[in-house]
Design a protein around this motif. Sequence first.
Motif, mmCIF file in Angstrom:
data_model
loop_
_atom_site.group_PDB
_atom_site.id
_atom_site.type_symbol
_atom_site.label_atom_id
_atom_site.label_comp_id
_atom_site.label_asym_id
_atom_site.label_seq_id
_atom_site.Cartn_x
_atom_site.Cartn_y
_atom_site.Cartn_z
ATOM 1 N N SER A 1 22.067 -8.759 9.130
ATOM 2 C CA SER A 1 20.890 -9.326 8.477
ATOM 3 C C SER A 1 20.932 -8.990 6.991
ATOM 4 O O SER A 1 21.217 -7.850 6.609
ATOM 5 C CB SER A 1 19.625 -8.744 9.111
ATOM 6 N N ILE A 2 20.624 -9.971 6.145
ATOM 7 C CA ILE A 2 20.640 -9.731 4.700
ATOM 8 C C ILE A 2 19.653 -8.626 4.334
ATOM 9 O O ILE A 2 19.930 -7.774 3.484
ATOM 10 C CB ILE A 2 20.300 -11.031 3.930
ATOM 11 N N LYS A 3 18.518 -8.596 5.002
ATOM 12 C CA LYS A 3 17.521 -7.563 4.701
ATOM 13 C C LYS A 3 18.030 -6.178 5.066
ATOM 14 O O LYS A 3 17.703 -5.190 4.391
ATOM 15 C CB LYS A 3 16.210 -7.870 5.423
ATOM 16 N N GLN B 1 18.916 -17.032 -1.361
ATOM 17 C CA GLN B 1 19.247 -16.904 0.060
ATOM 18 C C GLN B 1 18.024 -16.678 0.937
ATOM 19 O O GLN B 1 17.947 -17.198 2.051
ATOM 20 C CB GLN B 1 20.224 -15.736 0.260
ATOM 21 N N LEU B 2 17.057 -15.912 0.434
ATOM 22 C CA LEU B 2 15.910 -15.528 1.258
ATOM 23 C C LEU B 2 14.629 -16.275 0.903
ATOM 24 O O LEU B 2 13.712 -16.347 1.726
ATOM 25 C CB LEU B 2 15.655 -14.019 1.128
ATOM 26 N N GLU C 1 9.858 -14.158 0.504
ATOM 27 C CA GLU C 1 10.475 -13.129 1.340
ATOM 28 C C GLU C 1 11.032 -11.980 0.492
ATOM 29 O O GLU C 1 10.937 -10.816 0.876
ATOM 30 C CB GLU C 1 11.587 -13.730 2.195
ATOM 31 N N VAL C 2 11.610 -12.301 -0.643
ATOM 32 C CA VAL C 2 12.178 -11.263 -1.510
ATOM 33 C C VAL C 2 11.088 -10.336 -2.025
ATOM 34 O O VAL C 2 11.217 -9.104 -1.974
ATOM 35 C CB VAL C 2 12.963 -11.898 -2.682
ATOM 36 N N TYR D 1 18.700 -12.218 -4.623
ATOM 37 C CA TYR D 1 18.789 -12.827 -3.297
ATOM 38 C C TYR D 1 17.701 -13.888 -3.058
ATOM 39 O O TYR D 1 17.511 -14.339 -1.928
ATOM 40 C CB TYR D 1 18.702 -11.756 -2.216
#
Length: 350
Positions: free
Chosen positions: A157-159, A31-32, A36-37, A28
């Motif tokens: 949210s992806i998270k 995307q992030l 962030e990852v 990801y």
Amino acid sequence: MANVAFNNIYIGGIACAVPEKVEKITDYIDQLGENEVYKFIETTGVKERHCVSGNQTTSDLCFVAAEQLMKEKQIDKESIDALIFLTQSPDYTLPATSHVIHKRLGLSKNCIAFDINLGCSGYVYGLYLASTMLQGGSIKRILFLAGEMSVENPEASIKDVILFGHAGTATIIERGNTEMKCLLKANGEGYSSLIIPGGAVRNPIMDGKNYYKQTAMHMEGADVFGFTITEIPRAFKEFFDLYGGDIHDYDYCVFHQANLLILKQLARKLKLPLEKMPISLDRYANTSSASIPLGIVDLCEREQVPEMIKLITSGFGVGLSWGVTSFEVESKNVLPMIYTSDYYEEAYRG
């Protein structure tokens, strides 16, 4: 207060099935972003997760775990007196998914079946319920299934998505000569801290355009974190005040795998050595009600455990609900992890 010590319970087997499909959190980055990852991995502890593919559902995972468990332990299907299916991701609004699994397993008409809608505290709640059912009447052996999967939601949210993994578990609970101690709690004041607001009777979705927005999970992270690191240590203190002993009397303490930050805080507050706190969320993520039995399966695969393992467990989350349960299980009754892509083809004919 829901606390009781059962002295005639036996855990006849535990199995866990996870999807063959694996996603790495580093997938990801595009995307992030890289920062962030890696911040997410450090905070949550999740490095990868198993995800359903195609038509696979929670009930498929639980079915595979149950079928393999009964085969390996040579359990006669006629001996199952009750089937409990605990999940927040059923196959249908109705009928209860337990009846679909009942058919697939070929269980007796004398075997009762029902669903329970609970999340992260579900395993300790389910053990308590099954044990009370075994105290009287003709019920002698219960098949308890607990599992979860999340539906892809473009508004989520992806998270929130990558925090959760998918798994299905099966536990045989029967009359025997070992002890199980339980303490359960609930606080409905926090019902909105973890909630999917739309899609059911209270807030039906009439406009299809808003479906995903209304069915995305809403979580007040700070409230859930504060609740957990406050109430769980209190529950352990109350548990030991009721039943005696302390956390060092147990071989392992298996927590619901919420996230690594919460687990480290609980270990610190309970003065629990980290080697006695198994971690599985790095490879399987947060699997809700499945995380405790999954953790036991993973523990027995990865470590040299005693022939009779003395466990204390705790589940906590949506509701708000939480609990502490202790029991023993023979390591020979814990099956290795099962990996599957199977699904119920009959359900997709029409």
